[in-house]
Motif scaffolding. Sequence first.
Motif, PDB file in Angstrom:
ATOM      1  N   ILE A 209      22.439 -13.943  24.871  1.00  0.00           N
ATOM      2  CA  ILE A 209      20.790 -13.912  25.366  1.00  0.00           C
ATOM      3  C   ILE A 209      21.050 -11.974  25.348  1.00  0.00           C
ATOM      4  CG2 ILE A 209      18.572 -13.546  27.154  1.00  0.00           C
ATOM      5  CD1 ILE A 209      20.248 -15.052  29.138  1.00  0.00           C
ATOM      6  N   MET A 210      19.773 -11.620  24.620  1.00  0.00           N
ATOM      7  CA  MET A 210      19.192 -10.725  23.560  1.00  0.00           C
ATOM      8  C   MET A 210      18.197  -9.922  24.346  1.00  0.00           C
ATOM      9  SD  MET A 210      20.188  -9.565  19.941  1.00  0.00           S
ATOM     10  CE  MET A 210      20.547  -7.716  18.993  1.00  0.00           C
ATOM     11  N   LEU A 211      18.800  -8.368  24.719  1.00  0.00           N
ATOM     12  CA  LEU A 211      17.287  -7.898  24.800  1.00  0.00           C
ATOM     13  C   LEU A 211      17.513  -5.997  25.142  1.00  0.00           C
ATOM     14  CD1 LEU A 211      16.303  -8.039  28.601  1.00  0.00           C
ATOM     15  CD2 LEU A 211      18.727  -8.554  27.658  1.00  0.00           C
ATOM     16  N   GLU A 212      15.967  -6.253  24.621  1.00  0.00           N
ATOM     17  CA  GLU A 212      16.065  -4.458  24.537  1.00  0.00           C
ATOM     18  C   GLU A 212      15.785  -3.507  26.475  1.00  0.00           C
ATOM     19  OE1 GLU A 212      13.927  -2.629  21.042  1.00  0.00           O
ATOM     20  OE2 GLU A 212      12.849  -4.909  20.828  1.00  0.00           O
ATOM     21  N   MET A 213      16.150  -2.670  27.216  1.00  0.00           N
ATOM     22  CA  MET A 213      16.020  -2.011  28.340  1.00  0.00           C
ATOM     23  C   MET A 213      14.228  -1.866  28.015  1.00  0.00           C
ATOM     24  SD  MET A 213      17.965  -3.225  29.921  1.00  0.00           S
ATOM     25  CE  MET A 213      18.461  -4.712  29.268  1.00  0.00           C
ATOM     26  N   VAL A 214      14.398  -1.234  27.081  1.00  0.00           N
ATOM     27  CA  VAL A 214      12.735  -0.682  26.805  1.00  0.00           C
ATOM     28  C   VAL A 214      12.471  -0.568  25.121  1.00  0.00           C
ATOM     29  CG1 VAL A 214      10.818   1.518  26.204  1.00  0.00           C
ATOM     30  CG2 VAL A 214      13.310   1.236  27.778  1.00  0.00           C
ATOM     31  N   LEU A 215      11.169  -1.594  25.037  1.00  0.00           N
ATOM     32  CA  LEU A 215      10.858  -2.432  23.741  1.00  0.00           C
ATOM     33  C   LEU A 215      10.494  -1.043  23.242  1.00  0.00           C
ATOM     34  CD1 LEU A 215      11.311  -5.290  25.425  1.00  0.00           C
ATOM     35  CD2 LEU A 215       9.846  -6.282  23.994  1.00  0.00           C
ATOM     36  N   ALA A 216      10.949  -0.440  22.613  1.00  0.00           N
ATOM     37  CA  ALA A 216      10.314   0.334  21.982  1.00  0.00           C
ATOM     38  C   ALA A 216       9.365   0.513  20.331  1.00  0.00           C
ATOM     39  CB  ALA A 216      11.485   2.237  21.213  1.00  0.00           C
ATOM     40  N   GLU A 217       9.203  -0.309  19.876  1.00  0.00           N
ATOM     41  CA  GLU A 217       8.887  -0.581  18.845  1.00  0.00           C
ATOM     42  C   GLU A 217       7.398  -1.212  18.888  1.00  0.00           C
ATOM     43  OE1 GLU A 217       8.767   0.308  16.060  1.00  0.00           O
ATOM     44  OE2 GLU A 217      10.816   1.320  15.936  1.00  0.00           O
ATOM     45  N   VAL A 244      22.936  -6.200  25.036  1.00  0.00           N
ATOM     46  CA  VAL A 244      21.585  -5.234  24.543  1.00  0.00           C
ATOM     47  C   VAL A 244      21.714  -4.410  23.927  1.00  0.00           C
ATOM     48  CG1 VAL A 244      20.840  -2.869  25.994  1.00  0.00           C
ATOM     49  CG2 VAL A 244      21.811  -4.900  27.321  1.00  0.00           C
ATOM     50  N   ASP A 245      20.093  -4.340  22.824  1.00  0.00           N
ATOM     51  CA  ASP A 245      20.524  -3.689  22.208  1.00  0.00           C
ATOM     52  C   ASP A 245      19.769  -2.378  22.224  1.00  0.00           C
ATOM     53  OD1 ASP A 245      19.331  -2.383  19.293  1.00  0.00           O
ATOM     54  OD2 ASP A 245      17.929  -3.978  19.042  1.00  0.00           O
ATOM     55  N   GLU A 246      20.610  -1.061  22.026  1.00  0.00           N
ATOM     56  CA  GLU A 246      20.198   0.202  22.783  1.00  0.00           C
ATOM     57  C   GLU A 246      20.024   0.835  21.438  1.00  0.00           C
ATOM     58  OE1 GLU A 246      20.015   1.925  25.970  1.00  0.00           O
ATOM     59  OE2 GLU A 246      21.884   0.549  26.934  1.00  0.00           O
ATOM     60  N   VAL A 247      19.654   0.801  20.081  1.00  0.00           N
ATOM     61  CA  VAL A 247      19.695   1.075  18.738  1.00  0.00           C
ATOM     62  C   VAL A 247      18.564   2.546  18.989  1.00  0.00           C
ATOM     63  CG1 VAL A 247      18.774   1.194  16.682  1.00  0.00           C
ATOM     64  CG2 VAL A 247      20.075  -0.618  17.628  1.00  0.00           C
ATOM     65  N   GLN A 248      18.030   2.104  19.473  1.00  0.00           N
ATOM     66  CA  GLN A 248      16.256   3.303  19.919  1.00  0.00           C
ATOM     67  C   GLN A 248      16.793   3.994  21.381  1.00  0.00           C
ATOM     68  OE1 GLN A 248      11.907   4.928  19.326  1.00  0.00           O
ATOM     69  NE2 GLN A 248      13.503   3.042  18.274  1.00  0.00           N
ATOM     70  N   GLN A 261      21.963   1.706  31.564  1.00  0.00           N
ATOM     71  CA  GLN A 261      23.277   2.211  33.274  1.00  0.00           C
ATOM     72  C   GLN A 261      21.725   2.488  33.729  1.00  0.00           C
ATOM     73  OE1 GLN A 261      24.743   5.804  31.453  1.00  0.00           O
ATOM     74  NE2 GLN A 261      26.210   4.564  31.093  1.00  0.00           N
ATOM     75  N   HIS A 262      20.268   2.687  34.026  1.00  0.00           N
ATOM     76  CA  HIS A 262      19.113   2.801  34.534  1.00  0.00           C
ATOM     77  C   HIS A 262      18.938   1.549  35.676  1.00  0.00           C
ATOM     78  CE1 HIS A 262      17.247   5.994  33.239  1.00  0.00           C
ATOM     79  NE2 HIS A 262      17.521   5.814  31.984  1.00  0.00           N
ATOM     80  N   TYR A 263      19.530   0.398  34.965  1.00  0.00           N
ATOM     81  CA  TYR A 263      19.280  -0.743  36.126  1.00  0.00           C
ATOM     82  C   TYR A 263      20.676  -1.394  36.895  1.00  0.00           C
ATOM     83  CZ  TYR A 263      15.628  -0.991  33.221  1.00  0.00           C
ATOM     84  OH  TYR A 263      14.134  -0.971  32.787  1.00  0.00           O
ATOM     85  N   GLY A 264      21.990  -0.362  36.228  1.00  0.00           N
ATOM     86  CA  GLY A 264      23.314  -0.599  37.464  1.00  0.00           C
ATOM     87  C   GLY A 264      23.654  -2.435  36.314  1.00  0.00           C
ATOM     88  N   ILE A 265      23.655  -1.981  35.594  1.00  0.00           N
ATOM     89  CA  ILE A 265      24.019  -3.592  34.866  1.00  0.00           C
ATOM     90  C   ILE A 265      25.595  -3.440  33.569  1.00  0.00           C
ATOM     91  CG2 ILE A 265      22.078  -4.832  35.260  1.00  0.00           C
ATOM     92  CD1 ILE A 265      21.658  -5.123  31.849  1.00  0.00           C
ATOM     93  N   GLU A 266      26.428  -4.669  33.534  1.00  0.00           N
ATOM     94  CA  GLU A 266      26.889  -4.377  32.836  1.00  0.00           C
ATOM     95  C   GLU A 266      27.144  -4.770  31.175  1.00  0.00           C
ATOM     96  OE1 GLU A 266      31.182  -4.118  33.594  1.00  0.00           O
ATOM     97  OE2 GLU A 266      30.755  -1.639  35.590  1.00  0.00           O
ATOM     98  N   PRO A 267      26.505  -4.528  30.481  1.00  0.00           N
ATOM     99  CA  PRO A 267      26.209  -5.543  28.831  1.00  0.00           C
ATOM    100  C   PRO A 267      27.759  -6.364  28.485  1.00  0.00           C
ATOM    101  CG  PRO A 267      25.384  -4.429  28.485  1.00  0.00           C
ATOM    102  CD  PRO A 267      25.787  -3.773  29.923  1.00  0.00           C
ATOM    103  N   ASP A 268      28.093  -7.372  28.301  1.00  0.00           N
ATOM    104  CA  ASP A 268      29.012  -7.891  27.405  1.00  0.00           C
ATOM    105  C   ASP A 268      28.737  -6.742  26.371  1.00  0.00           C
ATOM    106  OD1 ASP A 268      30.005 -10.112  29.107  1.00  0.00           O
ATOM    107  OD2 ASP A 268      27.899 -10.910  29.083  1.00  0.00           O
ATOM    108  N   ILE A 269      27.845  -7.023  25.796  1.00  0.00           N
ATOM    109  CA  ILE A 269      28.019  -6.063  23.915  1.00  0.00           C
ATOM    110  C   ILE A 269      26.597  -5.441  23.825  1.00  0.00           C
ATOM    111  CG2 ILE A 269      27.551  -6.611  21.750  1.00  0.00           C
ATOM    112  CD1 ILE A 269      28.408  -9.581  22.175  1.00  0.00           C
ATOM    113  N   PHE A 270      26.435  -3.829  24.001  1.00  0.00           N
ATOM    114  CA  PHE A 270      25.636  -3.108  23.468  1.00  0.00           C
ATOM    115  C   PHE A 270      25.765  -2.904  21.999  1.00  0.00           C
ATOM    116  CE2 PHE A 270      27.880  -1.128  25.827  1.00  0.00           C
ATOM    117  CZ  PHE A 270      27.710   0.751  25.222  1.00  0.00           C
ATOM    118  N   THR A 271      24.375  -2.230  21.226  1.00  0.00           N
ATOM    119  CA  THR A 271      24.329  -1.790  20.683  1.00  0.00           C
ATOM    120  C   THR A 271      23.931  -0.188  20.012  1.00  0.00           C
ATOM    121  OG1 THR A 271      22.268  -2.825  19.786  1.00  0.00           O
ATOM    122  CG2 THR A 271      24.162  -3.388  19.140  1.00  0.00           C
TER     123      THR A 271
END
Length: 428
Positions: A209-217, A244-248, A261-271
């Motif tokens: 499952i892939m998502l952004e913490m804030v959907l900037a676009e 977790v897509d952290e590009v922006q 880190q705001h949410y207290g989670i540890e993704p397997d992968i982030f960018t």
Amino acid sequence: MSELTQADKDSLTGAPQDRSVEAGVQEAAPAKLSAVFPSYARYDISLVKGKGSWVWDDQGNKYLDFMCGLAVTSLGHAPEKVGAKLKAQIDTLWHVSNLFHIPGQDRVAALLTANSCADQVFFCNSGAEANEAAIKLARRYHQKVKGTGRYEVITFEQSFHGRTLATLTATGQQKVKEGFLPLPAGFKTVPLHDLPALKAAISGNTAAIMLEMVLAEGGVLEVQQEFLAAVVELCKEHGLLLIVDEVQTGMGRTGKLFAHQHYGIEPDIFTLAKGVASGFPAGVMLGKGYLREAFSPGSHASTFGGTPLAAAVMEATIETMLEDNLAQRAADMGEYLKGLLGDKLADTPFVKEIRGKGLLIGIECAAPVADIVLAGQKRGLLFVQAGPNVIRLLPNLYVSVEEIHQAVDILSELIHTYANNGKWEAGS
């Protein structure tokens, strides 16, 4: 460029003009860029110099930059420490193949893993490449390490993950997909915060499952804590990877070094990309240690990923962010900016919501805001949209209180002028 002219006010209030700003952009840009594919809807401004929060065009006009190259120049334009390190590297070594060890990569990887939940790092050139690497890593982990054959990635509507064929397919916006059929298989997109739809989308083929913490676009939309907690549990229950897509949102933009880190989670992968290298092309995909085996030699590569030049810029950028605690500064200044916007815009129902984290702020309005963006340029303030009705503000992480006041004063005047034009209905 300090006052709205009558023509500027007319453009915001709908009064007739001899020649629209939009028409000027369409006529001027092709003349300047005749040999360049017209794949960008460019503003009729040529920027040639930048320092701190300010940029100048080729006509000598000065602009307060509240878009930062779309969240890229997070240390401001031409940061001295980064520039010095880049200049030193230019005199030493520019490029070698990744078939050799590049010491700068090790230093950057150490900085990133020491300050995150990740254990492994892959260097590339952009956010799209970082997300492409994340998708490939998730598939290869399931297929080569776990032996499950899983390949599908679930993403969310209004998301944005890049422009390669895989990442635009992952993106939850139809407009980026037009004209690129057939799209690659292996992606499902569901509405954000729709837990039943997400559960229904999971199958025996689902890898991540892939998502952004804030959907900037997608409108500067924050993921709800409860929904994210449910996503994490679903990943655990079904053996899925969380990307977790952290590009922006990464590199201090939201008030934490990384938004998850705001949410207290540890993704397997982030960018990461954008803010990681102060404007030098660079992207990073980070993962947990148990994913290491999936990217064995020859499985994935990048000619220009993590060159000595890119590594030098990333190292100086990250060191500066950590030394000056810029994530916390972004949190503090973001709250100040949102508070000031709330005070200045409280009297107009044209503004529906002010939202966001840190110095990634969205102002949702009751009508399209493209004309406000253009009028801002005439007043010497650069900002950008996040969808038709949302103004997005992305100042650098060193932005001063005085610069915030300047920007809010201009923006407030523009919004009030537009709101008073009578072309929209309150509550619509």
